[in-house]
Scaffold this motif. Structure first.
Motif, PDB file in Angstrom:
ATOM      1  N   MET A   1      83.986  55.694  -6.894  1.00 18.26           N
ATOM      2  CA  MET A   1      85.351  55.291  -6.609  1.00 18.26           C
ATOM      3  C   MET A   1      85.462  53.801  -6.915  1.00 18.26           C
ATOM      4  O   MET A   1      84.536  53.041  -6.699  1.00 18.26           O
ATOM      5  N   GLU A   2      86.623  53.408  -7.412  1.00 18.41           N
ATOM      6  CA  GLU A   2      86.893  52.007  -7.722  1.00 18.41           C
ATOM      7  C   GLU A   2      88.203  51.586  -7.081  1.00 18.41           C
ATOM      8  O   GLU A   2      89.185  52.325  -7.111  1.00 18.41           O
ATOM      9  N   LEU A   3      88.192  50.403  -6.495  1.00 23.16           N
ATOM     10  CA  LEU A   3      89.395  49.826  -5.902  1.00 23.16           C
ATOM     11  C   LEU A   3      89.762  48.575  -6.689  1.00 23.16           C
ATOM     12  O   LEU A   3      88.938  47.679  -6.853  1.00 23.16           O
ATOM     13  N   ILE A   4      90.984  48.535  -7.177  1.00 24.74           N
ATOM     14  CA  ILE A   4      91.500  47.352  -7.855  1.00 24.74           C
ATOM     15  C   ILE A   4      92.640  46.810  -7.015  1.00 24.74           C
ATOM     16  O   ILE A   4      93.618  47.515  -6.764  1.00 24.74           O
ATOM     17  N   THR A   5      92.492  45.589  -6.545  1.00 23.94           N
ATOM     18  CA  THR A   5      93.576  44.947  -5.806  1.00 23.94           C
ATOM     19  C   THR A   5      94.275  43.976  -6.747  1.00 23.94           C
ATOM     20  O   THR A   5      93.648  43.406  -7.648  1.00 23.94           O
ATOM     21  N   ALA A   6      95.576  43.812  -6.538  1.00 21.99           N
ATOM     22  CA  ALA A   6      96.354  42.954  -7.428  1.00 21.99           C
ATOM     23  C   ALA A   6      97.472  42.264  -6.669  1.00 21.99           C
ATOM     24  O   ALA A   6      97.998  42.804  -5.690  1.00 21.99           O
ATOM     25  N   ASP A   7      97.822  41.087  -7.148  1.00 22.33           N
ATOM     26  CA  ASP A   7      98.969  40.379  -6.589  1.00 22.33           C
ATOM     27  C   ASP A   7     100.261  41.141  -6.893  1.00 22.33           C
ATOM     28  O   ASP A   7     101.190  41.141  -6.100  1.00 22.33           O
ATOM     29  N   LEU A   8     100.283  41.806  -8.069  1.00 18.86           N
ATOM     30  CA  LEU A   8     101.487  42.520  -8.494  1.00 18.86           C
ATOM     31  C   LEU A   8     101.114  43.788  -9.237  1.00 18.86           C
ATOM     32  O   LEU A   8     100.285  43.768 -10.139  1.00 18.86           O
ATOM     33  N   LEU A   9     101.713  44.900  -8.852  1.00 12.91           N
ATOM     34  CA  LEU A   9     101.557  46.177  -9.532  1.00 12.91           C
ATOM     35  C   LEU A   9     102.887  46.508 -10.187  1.00 12.91           C
ATOM     36  O   LEU A   9     103.929  46.481  -9.522  1.00 12.91           O
ATOM     37  N   ILE A  10     102.870  46.794 -11.470  1.00 14.05           N
ATOM     38  CA  ILE A  10     104.090  47.179 -12.180  1.00 14.05           C
ATOM     39  C   ILE A  10     103.964  48.664 -12.505  1.00 14.05           C
ATOM     40  O   ILE A  10     103.185  49.052 -13.381  1.00 14.05           O
ATOM     41  N   PRO A  11     104.719  49.511 -11.796  1.00  7.84           N
ATOM     42  CA  PRO A  11     104.613  50.951 -12.023  1.00  7.84           C
ATOM     43  C   PRO A  11     105.414  51.378 -13.254  1.00  7.84           C
ATOM     44  O   PRO A  11     106.214  50.618 -13.788  1.00  7.84           O
ATOM     45  N   GLY A  12     105.183  52.597 -13.691  1.00  8.06           N
ATOM     46  CA  GLY A  12     105.951  53.123 -14.815  1.00  8.06           C
ATOM     47  C   GLY A  12     107.404  53.325 -14.467  1.00  8.06           C
ATOM     48  O   GLY A  12     108.270  53.308 -15.332  1.00  8.06           O
ATOM     49  N   ASP A  13     107.696  53.524 -13.200  1.00  9.50           N
ATOM     50  CA  ASP A  13     109.080  53.628 -12.734  1.00  9.50           C
ATOM     51  C   ASP A  13     109.148  52.993 -11.344  1.00  9.50           C
ATOM     52  O   ASP A  13     108.142  52.837 -10.669  1.00  9.50           O
ATOM     53  N   GLY A  14     110.300  52.601 -10.932  1.00  7.61           N
ATOM     54  CA  GLY A  14     110.430  51.965  -9.628  1.00  7.61           C
ATOM     55  C   GLY A  14     110.231  50.462  -9.698  1.00  7.61           C
ATOM     56  O   GLY A  14     110.025  49.891 -10.760  1.00  7.61           O
ATOM     57  N   PRO A  39      94.184  54.581   0.565  1.00 10.65           N
ATOM     58  CA  PRO A  39      93.239  55.426   1.304  1.00 10.65           C
ATOM     59  C   PRO A  39      91.928  54.669   1.556  1.00 10.65           C
ATOM     60  O   PRO A  39      91.700  53.603   0.985  1.00 10.65           O
ATOM     61  N   ASP A  40      91.075  55.245   2.384  1.00 12.06           N
ATOM     62  CA  ASP A  40      89.780  54.637   2.693  1.00 12.06           C
ATOM     63  C   ASP A  40      88.971  54.467   1.409  1.00 12.06           C
ATOM     64  O   ASP A  40      88.792  55.415   0.649  1.00 12.06           O
ATOM     65  N   THR A  41      88.508  53.249   1.182  1.00 17.00           N
ATOM     66  CA  THR A  41      87.728  52.965  -0.023  1.00 17.00           C
ATOM     67  C   THR A  41      86.359  52.404   0.328  1.00 17.00           C
ATOM     68  O   THR A  41      85.781  51.635  -0.435  1.00 17.00           O
ATOM     69  N   THR A  42      85.821  52.809   1.453  1.00 15.66           N
ATOM     70  CA  THR A  42      84.490  52.361   1.862  1.00 15.66           C
ATOM     71  C   THR A  42      83.483  52.714   0.778  1.00 15.66           C
ATOM     72  O   THR A  42      83.435  53.850   0.310  1.00 15.66           O
ATOM     73  N   GLY A  43      82.727  51.742   0.348  1.00 14.33           N
ATOM     74  CA  GLY A  43      81.708  51.962  -0.675  1.00 14.33           C
ATOM     75  C   GLY A  43      82.212  51.882  -2.103  1.00 14.33           C
ATOM     76  O   GLY A  43      81.435  52.057  -3.037  1.00 14.33           O
TER      77      GLY A  43
END
Length: 88
Positions: A1-14, A39-43
Motif C-alpha cells: 500500500m502507498e500513501l501520497i499526501t498533497a497540499d492540493l488534489l485536483i480530481p477529474g471532476d469536482g 482509510p488506515d494506512t499503517t505500514g
C-alpha cells in the motif's frame, strides 16, 4: 500500500481538495480525498507532493515514422512508409 499526501488534489471532476491524500493498493487508487478521511494506512509507503492529479496519465506523443529524431528526415520518407512505421 502507498500513501501520497498533497497540499492540493485536483480530481477529474469536482472541486480541488486541500490537505489531501491518495491511497494506492495493488496498483489501484483505493482512495482520493481529504487526508482526514483517508482509510488506515499503517505500514504504507509514504510520499508527499505539492499537487496530485490521481488517475491522470500522459498519453501525448508525436508519431513521425522517421528513422531518427531529426525533423528534416521526416520530409525524406514517404507518407506511406511513415504511417507503416507508426504502427510498429
Amino acid at each position: 500500500m502507498e500513501l501520497i499526501t498533497a497540499d492540493l488534489l485536483i480530481p477529474g471532476d469536482g472541486q480541488p481538495v486541500r490537505q489531501a491524500a491518495v491511497v494506492i493498493e495493488n496498483g489501484l487508487i483505493r482512495y482520493a480525498g481529504p487526508a482526514r478521511n483517508a482509510p488506515d494506512t499503517t505500514g504504507a509507503t509514504r510520499t508527499s507532493a505539492p499537487v496530485v492529479m490521481p488517475g491522470l496519465w500522459d498519453c501525448h506523443t508525436h508519431l513521425f515514422g522517421a528513422p531518427d529524431l531529426d525533423p528534416a528526415r521526416v520530409l525524406t520518407v514517404s507518407p506511406e512508409l511513415r504511417a507503416a512505421r507508426c504502427l510498429l
